[in-house]
Scaffold this active site. Sequence first.
Site, short mmCIF file in Angstrom:
data_model
loop_
_atom_site.label_atom_id
_atom_site.label_comp_id
_atom_site.label_asym_id
_atom_site.label_seq_id
_atom_site.Cartn_x
_atom_site.Cartn_y
_atom_site.Cartn_z
N PRO A 151 0.84 -1.21 0.00
CA PRO A 151 0.00 0.00 0.00
C PRO A 151 0.87 1.26 0.00
CG PRO A 151 0.01 -1.02 2.18
CD PRO A 151 0.76 -1.94 1.27
N ASP B 158 6.02 2.16 1.65
CA ASP B 158 5.13 1.04 1.96
C ASP B 158 4.51 1.30 3.32
OD1 ASP B 158 3.92 -1.37 2.61
OD2 ASP B 158 5.54 -2.60 1.79
N HIS B 159 3.20 1.56 3.33
CA HIS B 159 2.53 1.96 4.58
C HIS B 159 2.40 0.82 5.57
CE1 HIS B 159 0.75 4.95 6.96
NE2 HIS B 159 -0.01 5.54 6.05
N ARG B 160 2.71 -0.40 5.14
CA ARG B 160 2.73 -1.51 6.11
C ARG B 160 3.91 -1.37 7.07
NH1 ARG B 160 2.95 -6.48 2.01
NH2 ARG B 160 4.61 -5.09 1.28
#
Length: 468
Positions: free
Chosen positions: A266, A440-442
């Site tokens: 994401p 990467d928003h993770r």
Amino acid sequence: MSESQFLLPDVGEGLTEAEIVAWKVAPGEPVAVNQVIVEIETAKSLVELPSPFEGTVGELLVSEGQTVEVGTPIFTVTSGGEAPAAPVREPEPAEEVAADAAATVSHEEEPKAGAVLVGYGSAGHGTTRRRRLTHPGTGSLPVSFTGSIAQPTVPAPQAAPQPAPTPSRAPAAAAASAARPAGPVVAKPPIRKLAKDLGVDLTAVTPTGPIGDVTRDDVLREATQVTVFRNLQTPEWPDDREDRIPVKGVRKAIANAMTSSAFTAPHVSLFVDVDATRTMEFVKRLKNSADFGGVKVSPLLIMAKAIIWAVRRNPTVNSSWTDEEIIVRHYVNLGIAAATPRGLIVPNIKEAQGMTLLELAKSLEQLTLTARDGKTPPADMNGGTITITNIGVFGMDTGTPILNPGEVGIVALGTIKQKPWVVDGEVRPRYVTTLGASFDHRVVDGDVASRFLADVASIIEEPALLLD
């Protein structure tokens, strides 16, 4: 007599197949050890394969354009007996060849001013000479050379009529024609290949080499001029209504990687405008520095150093996600997105965190030249930790970059140009750029992403912070 088969080797980590792009030999031709036999394209790069055998090429078992698996026989070599000497595919520098030839030719046969590279250019007098050189510690090594030193005289070919230049380029074309020496184009094989890849007509290039030869810089300069000229023209519509380009090799790998990245990680993106005036001043000082003499210096160098500095302060952006764990790396393999004739690749500079500014500049220059030549080895594209994409070279202000698979951060450097900027309450012309970054928003939360990009921006605004 014995016949040996050459099996397609594993030229990269995890690669199982490759496409035969171009054969460099034909059946019946002599071949020497380490002579380039074939160009292949893997999912990561274009690779030249040398021969491990000496002898005569037997059969080419695979056609150009065919994709085969690792371990497949692709050609045979017959060895034994007296094999004919093979032409040297990579000529020595002209001055070495001239000095070497002086031992076997008379003073009258020595190349005059404007001598050409071995194997290319205008013919000389006499007969072709082949001889055996003895190298200390290696015994005798068969070497042959041909070219201007010893070839029969042939009449000069009649020049083909050339179309008149378009009015927009007529003065420039006339000036360039006057500056070029008459006769065949003198250029080493790697330069000819670079010109072919970039679509440059060598006969249109003004040579600046020491013996009137075309250099790499000459080709790159002409490629830039040709690109600008083409951009100013309205091309004719092709006769074919459509082209169909097979999706394979590097292009297929790019498509798979970008699709996987876009739909797996994401993405969150941030942008910031930066006053890069002091970076431009710093770059100018480095160019004038004796320590950086002959080394290419650009704002990308300061950007690279800024990212390494910011990673040290925000290590999470230098991580990878595995579903089970987050791996935070305390080293930087800095990826540089490079547009090549065969597509986008992302080679990386290993252990960049320990490099000085000069070492980093040399690594950037070498990486760029290797990528342009299509010679980036697969190992250089594995193991990256964070990436820069320099879209400013294409005149773009900013963009939303997609993460390189396996990484959680990528930064885009936009074009740097003068704009009105408020300094101490006054509007002044300043060099301004826009940084764009995706994460990467993770792994990377908004606050970490913001701090990291702000740190990068602070170095672009004030490179002196690198001294801390």
